[in-house]
Design a protein around this motif. Structure first.
Motif, PDB file in Angstrom:
ATOM      1  N   ARG A 136      -1.510   0.212  13.301  1.00 44.66           N
ATOM      2  CA  ARG A 136      -2.275   1.398  12.886  1.00 44.66           C
ATOM      3  C   ARG A 136      -1.757   1.884  11.540  1.00 44.66           C
ATOM      4  O   ARG A 136      -0.592   2.249  11.392  1.00 44.66           O
ATOM      5  CB  ARG A 136      -2.127   2.506  13.935  1.00 44.66           C
ATOM      6  CG  ARG A 136      -2.848   3.813  13.582  1.00 44.66           C
ATOM      7  CD  ARG A 136      -4.360   3.640  13.553  1.00 44.66           C
ATOM      8  NE  ARG A 136      -5.032   4.886  13.177  1.00 44.66           N
ATOM      9  CZ  ARG A 136      -5.455   5.810  14.050  1.00 44.66           C
ATOM     10  NH1 ARG A 136      -5.261   5.618  15.339  1.00 44.66           N
ATOM     11  NH2 ARG A 136      -6.058   6.891  13.621  1.00 44.66           N
ATOM     12  N   GLY A 137      -2.643   1.869  10.550  1.00 43.79           N
ATOM     13  CA  GLY A 137      -2.316   2.404   9.238  1.00 43.79           C
ATOM     14  C   GLY A 137      -3.130   3.655   8.995  1.00 43.79           C
ATOM     15  O   GLY A 137      -2.984   4.651   9.690  1.00 43.79           O
ATOM     16  N   GLY A 138      -4.037   3.593   8.014  1.00 39.10           N
ATOM     17  CA  GLY A 138      -4.940   4.717   7.763  1.00 39.10           C
ATOM     18  C   GLY A 138      -4.225   6.032   7.582  1.00 39.10           C
ATOM     19  O   GLY A 138      -3.227   6.129   6.854  1.00 39.10           O
ATOM     20  N   GLU A 139      -4.718   7.071   8.297  1.00 36.69           N
ATOM     21  CA  GLU A 139      -4.138   8.409   8.153  1.00 36.69           C
ATOM     22  C   GLU A 139      -2.729   8.495   8.727  1.00 36.69           C
ATOM     23  O   GLU A 139      -1.986   9.417   8.398  1.00 36.69           O
ATOM     24  CB  GLU A 139      -5.038   9.458   8.809  1.00 36.69           C
ATOM     25  CG  GLU A 139      -5.093   9.427  10.319  1.00 36.69           C
ATOM     26  CD  GLU A 139      -6.169   8.507  10.865  1.00 36.69           C
ATOM     27  OE1 GLU A 139      -6.581   8.711  12.021  1.00 36.69           O
ATOM     28  OE2 GLU A 139      -6.573   7.574  10.144  1.00 36.69           O
ATOM     29  N   PHE A 169       1.250 -15.193  15.856  1.00 33.88           N
ATOM     30  CA  PHE A 169       0.940 -13.768  15.762  1.00 33.88           C
ATOM     31  C   PHE A 169      -0.341 -13.551  14.958  1.00 33.88           C
ATOM     32  O   PHE A 169      -0.608 -14.261  13.980  1.00 33.88           O
ATOM     33  CB  PHE A 169       2.104 -13.009  15.117  1.00 33.88           C
ATOM     34  CG  PHE A 169       3.369 -13.063  15.910  1.00 33.88           C
ATOM     35  CD1 PHE A 169       3.656 -12.091  16.865  1.00 33.88           C
ATOM     36  CD2 PHE A 169       4.277 -14.103  15.727  1.00 33.88           C
ATOM     37  CE1 PHE A 169       4.816 -12.148  17.607  1.00 33.88           C
ATOM     38  CE2 PHE A 169       5.453 -14.177  16.473  1.00 33.88           C
ATOM     39  CZ  PHE A 169       5.714 -13.197  17.411  1.00 33.88           C
ATOM     40  N   GLU A 170      -1.086 -12.555  15.400  1.00 36.95           N
ATOM     41  CA  GLU A 170      -2.339 -12.184  14.745  1.00 36.95           C
ATOM     42  C   GLU A 170      -2.393 -10.662  14.714  1.00 36.95           C
ATOM     43  O   GLU A 170      -2.158 -10.003  15.728  1.00 36.95           O
ATOM     44  CB  GLU A 170      -3.500 -12.756  15.556  1.00 36.95           C
ATOM     45  CG  GLU A 170      -4.850 -12.696  14.897  1.00 36.95           C
ATOM     46  CD  GLU A 170      -5.879 -13.454  15.724  1.00 36.95           C
ATOM     47  OE1 GLU A 170      -6.111 -14.649  15.444  1.00 36.95           O
ATOM     48  OE2 GLU A 170      -6.429 -12.849  16.661  1.00 36.95           O
ATOM     49  N   VAL A 171      -2.693 -10.105  13.563  1.00 35.78           N
ATOM     50  CA  VAL A 171      -2.655  -8.652  13.384  1.00 35.78           C
ATOM     51  C   VAL A 171      -4.065  -8.080  13.391  1.00 35.78           C
ATOM     52  O   VAL A 171      -4.926  -8.499  12.607  1.00 35.78           O
ATOM     53  CB  VAL A 171      -1.949  -8.281  12.062  1.00 35.78           C
ATOM     54  CG1 VAL A 171      -1.863  -6.758  11.926  1.00 35.78           C
ATOM     55  CG2 VAL A 171      -0.557  -8.917  11.999  1.00 35.78           C
ATOM     56  N   HIS A 172      -4.291  -7.102  14.269  1.00 35.93           N
ATOM     57  CA  HIS A 172      -5.574  -6.409  14.350  1.00 35.93           C
ATOM     58  C   HIS A 172      -5.347  -4.963  13.938  1.00 35.93           C
ATOM     59  O   HIS A 172      -4.503  -4.267  14.513  1.00 35.93           O
ATOM     60  CB  HIS A 172      -6.150  -6.516  15.757  1.00 35.93           C
ATOM     61  CG  HIS A 172      -6.622  -7.895  16.081  1.00 35.93           C
ATOM     62  ND1 HIS A 172      -7.950  -8.263  16.010  1.00 35.93           N
ATOM     63  CD2 HIS A 172      -5.931  -9.012  16.438  1.00 35.93           C
ATOM     64  CE1 HIS A 172      -8.067  -9.542  16.324  1.00 35.93           C
ATOM     65  NE2 HIS A 172      -6.859 -10.021  16.596  1.00 35.93           N
ATOM     66  N   THR A 173      -6.117  -4.505  12.944  1.00 32.53           N
ATOM     67  CA  THR A 173      -5.751  -3.264  12.278  1.00 32.53           C
ATOM     68  C   THR A 173      -6.956  -2.518  11.715  1.00 32.53           C
ATOM     69  O   THR A 173      -8.034  -3.092  11.525  1.00 32.53           O
ATOM     70  CB  THR A 173      -4.770  -3.570  11.125  1.00 32.53           C
ATOM     71  OG1 THR A 173      -4.354  -2.348  10.491  1.00 32.53           O
ATOM     72  CG2 THR A 173      -5.428  -4.461  10.083  1.00 32.53           C
ATOM     73  N   ASP A 174      -6.736  -1.248  11.427  1.00 33.60           N
ATOM     74  CA  ASP A 174      -7.716  -0.436  10.713  1.00 33.60           C
ATOM     75  C   ASP A 174      -7.435  -0.423   9.217  1.00 33.60           C
ATOM     76  O   ASP A 174      -8.179   0.179   8.445  1.00 33.60           O
ATOM     77  CB  ASP A 174      -7.688   1.008  11.245  1.00 33.60           C
ATOM     78  CG  ASP A 174      -6.353   1.687  10.990  1.00 33.60           C
ATOM     79  OD1 ASP A 174      -5.309   0.986  11.006  1.00 33.60           O
ATOM     80  OD2 ASP A 174      -6.333   2.904  10.782  1.00 33.60           O
ATOM     81  N   ASP A 175      -6.333  -1.065   8.797  1.00 29.90           N
ATOM     82  CA  ASP A 175      -5.854  -0.936   7.418  1.00 29.90           C
ATOM     83  C   ASP A 175      -5.309  -2.283   6.946  1.00 29.90           C
ATOM     84  O   ASP A 175      -4.112  -2.566   7.071  1.00 29.90           O
ATOM     85  CB  ASP A 175      -4.766   0.144   7.373  1.00 29.90           C
ATOM     86  CG  ASP A 175      -4.363   0.537   5.964  1.00 29.90           C
ATOM     87  OD1 ASP A 175      -4.495  -0.296   5.041  1.00 29.90           O
ATOM     88  OD2 ASP A 175      -3.894   1.679   5.782  1.00 29.90           O
ATOM     89  N   ILE A 176      -6.195  -3.112   6.398  1.00 35.41           N
ATOM     90  CA  ILE A 176      -5.800  -4.463   5.994  1.00 35.41           C
ATOM     91  C   ILE A 176      -4.718  -4.438   4.922  1.00 35.41           C
ATOM     92  O   ILE A 176      -3.731  -5.185   4.991  1.00 35.41           O
ATOM     93  CB  ILE A 176      -7.036  -5.247   5.486  1.00 35.41           C
ATOM     94  CG1 ILE A 176      -7.944  -5.607   6.664  1.00 35.41           C
ATOM     95  CG2 ILE A 176      -6.604  -6.515   4.757  1.00 35.41           C
ATOM     96  CD1 ILE A 176      -9.186  -6.386   6.267  1.00 35.41           C
ATOM     97  N   GLU A 177      -4.882  -3.597   3.915  1.00 35.31           N
ATOM     98  CA  GLU A 177      -3.931  -3.560   2.800  1.00 35.31           C
ATOM     99  C   GLU A 177      -2.522  -3.236   3.276  1.00 35.31           C
ATOM    100  O   GLU A 177      -1.552  -3.913   2.905  1.00 35.31           O
ATOM    101  CB  GLU A 177      -4.385  -2.530   1.765  1.00 35.31           C
ATOM    102  CG  GLU A 177      -3.489  -2.458   0.540  1.00 35.31           C
ATOM    103  CD  GLU A 177      -3.984  -1.461  -0.494  1.00 35.31           C
ATOM    104  OE1 GLU A 177      -3.279  -1.278  -1.507  1.00 35.31           O
ATOM    105  OE2 GLU A 177      -5.066  -0.878  -0.303  1.00 35.31           O
TER     106      GLU A 177
END
Length: 252
Positions: A136-139, A169-177
């Motif tokens: 979780r990235g984003g805010e 491993f595989e990353v699932h995210t709201d914030d690719i950068e």
């Protein structure tokens, strides 16, 4: 009838937790259930959610606060104001709009099989040697108490590699950068439907302290789920959002 609203300011995880918790209470009481503002559902691209009874009318100028005009047939407004379990939740009356955090498994674990059906999505066949990382990235990046540091992710990856030295491993995210900064060597995916489904069906998981991942992980049958100890206050060393505690997760 019990009703829960869907707001633009809610994330998908918040919407689904409200949906599940309030629907369970309605069923437990023998009452009808419906969603107010169902067009704001953020998972419609991959999940066919039954919104229940039609909710007519109503107006609220501030999301999350009591509407100035309640929908037709609604008499009351109830907002959960605690991050732990709401001891008054079972006392909610019929014809009430219910909103809040509502993320504790005690509210809905007695109907887990039914919840699986309500939140049904197209299954994914996930490999036995793959760990899905929910980042979780984003805010969260601007909130020091919530944004998980690199040592958390490094520790989780080390545990997974101890279990299987060949773990992928595989990353699932709201914030690719931001995810690429933390995991430059892994595949990073930002697709809400694929993210949710991958988390739901993964065999191994390393998750963030985000409500987005909580329900699909809890509904799945993963062999190991690593989650941040103290949840919303891992960086401070004390529990916050105590509702999120569950025996299904291993907290690190």
């Amino acid at each position: 009838m019990l009703v829960t609203p869907f707001y633009n300011g809610q994330g998908l995880g918040n919407q689904l937790h409200n949906f599940v918790t309030v629907k369970c209470l309605a069923l437990d009481k023998g009452w009808k259930f419906g969603v107010w503002l169902p067009e704001r559902f953020k998972g419609s691209s991959f999940m066919n959610l039954d919104m229940g009874e039609r909710v007519i009318g109503g107006f609220g100028s501030v999301e999350g606060q009591k509407p100035e005009v309640l929908p037709l047939t609604m008499k009351y407004w109830y907002k959960e104001e605690t991050s732990d379990y709401d001891l008054n939740f079972a006392l909610i009356q019929d014809d009430t709009i219910v909103h809040g955090n509502l993320q504790g498994e005690k509210y809905f674990k007695h109907r887990r099989d039914e919840v699986k059906e309500w939140l049904k999505v197209e299954p994914l066949n996930m490999p036995e040697d793959l760990c899905v990382i929910n980042f979780r990235g984003g805010e969260y990046k601007g909130v020091a108490d919530f944004f998980l540091p690199k040592d958390y992710w490094e520790r989780g990856i080390a545990i997974m590699k101890f279990i299987n030295p060949d773990m992928k491993f595989e990353v699932h995210t709201d914030d690719i950068e931001e995810a690429h900064k933390f995991f430059p060597e892994y595949r990073v995916i930002h697709d809400v439907g694929l993210n949710w489904r991958s988390i739901r069906y993964a065999k191994y998981l390393l998750i963030s302290n985000s409500s987005f991942a909580w329900l699909p992980v809890w509904l799945g049958d993963a062999k190991l789920i690593l989650a941040p100890k103290f949840w919303g206050r891992r960086n401070k060393g004390y529990w916050h959002l105590e509702q999120n505690k569950t025996e299904r997760f291993l907290y690190i």
